[in-house]
Enzyme design. Sequence first.
Site, PDB file in Angstrom:
ATOM      1  CB  SER A  18     -33.603  42.493  -2.490  1.00 19.71           C
ATOM      2  OG  SER A  18     -34.187  42.708  -3.751  1.00 19.71           O
ATOM      3  CE  LYS A  19     -29.855  35.745  -2.540  1.00 17.31           C
ATOM      4  NZ  LYS A  19     -30.324  34.450  -2.121  1.00 17.31           N
ATOM      5  NE  ARG A  20     -37.529  40.266  -5.211  1.00 18.47           N
ATOM      6  CZ  ARG A  20     -37.770  41.276  -4.392  1.00 18.47           C
ATOM      7  NH1 ARG A  20     -38.049  42.462  -4.881  1.00 18.47           N
ATOM      8  NH2 ARG A  20     -37.750  41.132  -3.090  1.00 18.47           N
TER       9      ARG A  20
END
Length: 479
Positions: free
Chosen positions: A246-248
């Site tokens: 994910s973006k994280r």
Amino acid sequence: MFTKVRTRIAPSPTGMMHLGTARTAIYCWAVARHFGGEFLLRIEDTDQERSTAEATQVILDAMKWLNLDYDNKDNLVYQMQRLDRYKQVAQDLIDKGLAYRCYATKEELDEMREEQKRRGEKPRYDGRWRPENCVGEPIPEGITPVIRFRNPDDGVVTWNDGVYGPISIANHELDDLVIMRGDGIPTYNFAVVVDDWDMQISHVVRGADHINNTPRQINIYKAIGAPLPTFAHLPLIHGEDGQKLSKRNGTVSVLLYEELGFLPEALFNYLARLGWAHGNDEKFSREQLAKWFKLEDCSRSSARFNMDKLRWLNHEYIKEATVERLVNLVRPRLTRRGADLNNGMDLNHIVALIKDRESTLEELADGAMLFYNNEPVDPSGLGAQLKANEAKSVEVLELFLRKAGDTPWDKENIYGLIKAVLQEMNVKMPLLAIPLRVLVTGAEKTPSIDSTLEIFGKERVMQRLAEGISKWKELLAGK
Ligand code: GLU
């Protein structure tokens, strides 16, 4: 049943193209090319809030960048342009008694679910608007109904997944799902079946997050009398921390990799290998992938994204790329760094000199900036490096400068000049090379000194050296 192999990638335009979608697209492409079939693109734009023309363009750009050539370029399928078709198929299902209008309000449904939870049951639609359950019931006024699919009550849905093998789900696990919303927009599970049917998709390849949708879709296929495609689900991509990517925990947007300086063929190769293998092959062409690809060779466990490996592949592809292509890719990156590309340096020469050392286009641009920075000549750090030898080093540089005037300015002759100066002064390389680098380029580390000086050009080298030597002397005199 199917006259041709046809695959499709069906992204929802949400503002970016996810790495996982790109990998799925690559596998869909490979299946189609392997069998001489077609690979199609469909834009699933029914989420009216997120789907914009810009968001669609991002997908088209990402497909183009990755060179994922789809076969319906002139005939892209947009779900929002097919609302009449979904309506018609839904009506056919109603006419056949395989779908029905449901007038339950949101409040009623919430209450129903609460009640089910209180009883310790799994929340599911209870079929209250199935025709047999509401005989004589007046149709409530002022409520726009949804259309629900009448899922079979008994039996088991089974399919032989192209990656996971046989999967079965009992029908009593499924409920009557909404296929058309009140606003006339179909839900994903319905639209996807109607589309895949109309587009004659023979192989539905998609992320494993859709496994739960597949039995519902198979029931709809059966209800509308459409031939069943092969379904294949791909395990998700995880970040380096083992969590879902994910973006994280990673870069998920395909086009961000372009910005980061990856070549499309490197990302293509990397993604293709991530979750599929052909022996020990790590680097392969699109053509090889198309030839070798088999869904059953896809891994059933999730893949972990590995930036180092992607960088390694990118490095390999940069080494292979032509100088001309790299120059074109690096030029805008240099401009963004403020380089004056008209300063007389030969960018082709620069790129040819440094390309084998760098892993990304950004690094290549950083490396090339050595030739574009206009840092004032600064000898102040040289003392620390040359210790007690500064005075000697100045003499060596002065000899170099004197002889440079008569030296033809190419790599070989510059190399010869360096050797001659070292010999004449009876000193070792660092005494000459360190100040040469610092005074001419402003950097302590450069590619090979002869090539570097060649690119800087005789005039500029001599002018910077003269200036540097005099500043250095002043500095020494002041000590
Ligand atoms: N729009 C869906 C997605 O992006 C498509 C899934 C499918 O391929 O059926 O996940």
